[in-house]
Scaffold this active site. Structure first.
Site, PDB file in Angstrom:
ATOM      1  N   CYS A 140       0.822  -1.204   0.000  1.00 22.02           N
ATOM      2  CA  CYS A 140       0.000   0.000   0.000  1.00 22.02           C
ATOM      3  C   CYS A 140       0.861   1.260   0.000  1.00 22.02           C
ATOM      4  O   CYS A 140       1.421   1.637   1.032  1.00 22.02           O
ATOM      5  CB  CYS A 140      -0.932   0.001   1.217  1.00 22.02           C
ATOM      6  SG  CYS A 140      -1.892   1.513   1.363  1.00 22.02           S
ATOM      7  N   CYS A 143      -0.532   4.137   2.202  1.00 21.76           N
ATOM      8  CA  CYS A 143      -0.329   3.947   3.649  1.00 21.76           C
ATOM      9  C   CYS A 143       1.128   4.173   4.045  1.00 21.76           C
ATOM     10  O   CYS A 143       1.412   4.782   5.064  1.00 21.76           O
ATOM     11  CB  CYS A 143      -0.688   2.523   4.086  1.00 21.76           C
ATOM     12  SG  CYS A 143      -2.118   1.822   3.297  1.00 21.76           S
ATOM     13  N   ASP A 144       2.064   3.656   3.255  1.00 22.95           N
ATOM     14  CA  ASP A 144       3.457   3.566   3.712  1.00 22.95           C
ATOM     15  C   ASP A 144       4.455   4.430   2.950  1.00 22.95           C
ATOM     16  O   ASP A 144       5.611   4.538   3.364  1.00 22.95           O
ATOM     17  CB  ASP A 144       3.933   2.098   3.608  1.00 22.95           C
ATOM     18  CG  ASP A 144       3.071   1.169   4.451  1.00 22.95           C
ATOM     19  OD1 ASP A 144       2.557   1.630   5.485  1.00 22.95           O
ATOM     20  OD2 ASP A 144       2.906   0.001   4.071  1.00 22.95           O
TER      21      ASP A 144
END
Ligand code: NAP
Length: 313
Positions: A140, A143-144
Site C-alpha cells: 500500500c 499507507c506507507d
C-alpha cells in the site's frame, strides 16, 4: 448501533464495504429494504488505499480514494444503511432464507445477500516477503509511501497499480525502480507515458524478485533475469508489491460456484449459483478492477435483490 438478532429476518445483507457494496447499500436502503452491510476492515476496499482515482466520472480533477469512500458511505447512510464492523465466516441457504454466520459466532438471517467482498493484493511468495512485512515490504503506497522519504525503493509489477503507485511514490523516494518480469508493461498507455518520462523512475524489465534481504529492515533485493537466468543485487530500503489481486472468497468454497481462480460466477444480472445470493464488483468472475464498473454492478445487484424479494416473499 445496530442490534443484531436471530429473530430479525433482514431484507438484504451486504458483505463487503467497497464501492460495489456501498452502492448496493445505497440502492437497497433507498428502496426501504432493511439492509445491513458487514465489513471486517476499513471501508473502501482497494480504493481506500489508492492515492488518486482519476477515472471515476464526475471528478474532473480526480478524487482521493479516501474521500470517495467517505462520500459513498455518507450517501448510503443518509438513506438508512446500517454498517457493522464484523467478519462473515459462512453463508448457507435454509429454506427460503439465507443464514449468514459471523466470525463472532452470531447468526443473522436474510431474504437476500449481496457479496461485494473484493480482492486482496497477491503475494510474491519469495523468501523475506513475510519476514520484512511492515519493515520495508508493503502492498500500500498510500499507507506507507511517506516512510521512504529520500531513499531508493522498488516497485514490482507491470499493471495499472504498479505504474500508478510508482508515480505516487516518486513524491517521497529518491529513486523508484520499477521491476517487471517482461519488457512490455500492460498498464494503460497514459500511465506508461507518465512512468517512462519520469526521471525518478527507472524501469527494470525482464527481472523477477528471487529474495528480499536485510537485517532489521529491507536492504536489498536478489533479482533473477527471466531471459538469461542470471542473478543480481539491487540495494533498496523498501519494496512495494503490486502483482495483481486475489478474491476474498475462501469462506465461500463449497457453497457457491467459483471459477478456477476463486472469483464468483454470476450471470449478467449478478445472480450467483445460490438463489437469493448476488455478487458484484472485484470478487466477481470477469471483474475489470474499475470503480465505475463496481458501482454499476452494485446497483444491478441491489435492483435484482429487491425484485427477488417481491417475487419470493
Ligand atoms: P494486474 O493488472 O493483474 O497486473 C499485475 C501485474 O503483475 C502484471 O504486470 C503481471 O505481469 C505482474 N505479475 C503477476 N504475477 C507476478 C509475479 N508472480 N511476479 C512478478 N510479476 C507478476 O493487477 P493490478 O495492476 O493490481 O490491477 C488490478 C485491476 O485493477 C486491473 O483490472 C486494473 O486495470 C485495475 N486498476 C485500475 C486502475 C485505474 O483505472 N487507474 C488503477 C489500479 C488498478 P504480466 O503483465 O507479465 O502478466
Amino acid at each position: 448501533m445496530v442490534e443484531l438478532s436471530e429473530d430479525i429476518l433482514y431484507d438484504t445483507i451486504i458483505v463487503g464495504g467497497g464501492p460495489a457494496g456501498l452502492t448496493a447499500g445505497l440502492y437497497c436502503a433507498r428502496a426501504k429494504l432493511n439492509t445491513v452491510l458487514f465489513e471486517k476492515g476499513p471501508l473502501g476496499g482497494q480504493i481506500a488505499i489508492t492515492d488518486l482515482v482519476e477515472n471515476y466520472p464526475g471528478f474532473p480533477e480526480g478524487i482521493s480514494g479516501k474521500e470517495l469512500t467517505q462520500r459513498f458511505k455518507e450517501q448510503a447512510e443518509r438513506f438508512g444503511l446500517h454498517i457493522v464492523r464484523k467478519e462473515v465466516s459462512k453463508i448457507e441457504r435454509e429454506g427460503k432464507e439465507i443464514f449468514v454466520h459471523l466470525r463472532t459466532g452470531e447468526l443473522v438471517r436474510s431474504k437476500t445477500v449481496i457479496l461485494t467482498v473484493g480482492s486482496n493484493p497477491r503475494r510474491l511468495g519469495v523468501p523475506g516477503e513475510e519476514e520484512f512485512l511492515n519493515r520495508g515490504v508493503s502492498y500500500c503506497a498510500t499507507c506507507d509511501g511517506a516512510l521512504f522519504e529520500g531513499v531508493p525503493i522498488a516497485v514490482v509489477g507491470g499493471g495499472d497499480s504498479a505504474t500508478q503507485e510508482s508515480l505516487f511514490l516518486t513524491r517521497f523516494a529518491s529513486k523508484v525502480y520499477l521491476i517487471h518480469r517482461r519488457d512490455q508493461i500492460r498498464a494503460q498507455k497514459h500511465l506508461q507515458e507518465k512512468v517512462f518520462s519520469n526521471p525518478k523512475i527507472e524501469f527494470i524489465p525482464n527481472k523477477v524478485v528471487e529474495e528480499i534481504k536485510g537485517s532489521d529492515f529491507v536492504e536489498k533485493l536478489i533479482l533473477r533475469d527471466t531471459k538469461k537466468g542470471s542473478l543480481s543485487e539491487l540495494p533498496v530500503e523498501g519494496v512495494f508489491i503490486f502483482i495483481g489481486l486475489e478474491p476474498n472468497t475462501s469462506f465461500l468454497k463449497g457453497s457457491i460456484k467459483l471459477d478456477d481462480k476463486g472469483y464468483i460466477i454470476t450471470d449478467e444480472r449478478m445472480k450467483t449459483s445460490m438463489e437469493g445470493l448476488f455478487a458484484a464488483g472485484d470478487c466477481r468472475s470477469g471483474a475489470t478492477g474499475q470503480v465505475a464498473v463496481a458501482v454499476g454492478e452494485g446497483c444491478i445487484a441491489a435492483i435484482e435483490a429487491e425484485r427477488y424479494i417481491e417475487e419470493v416473499f
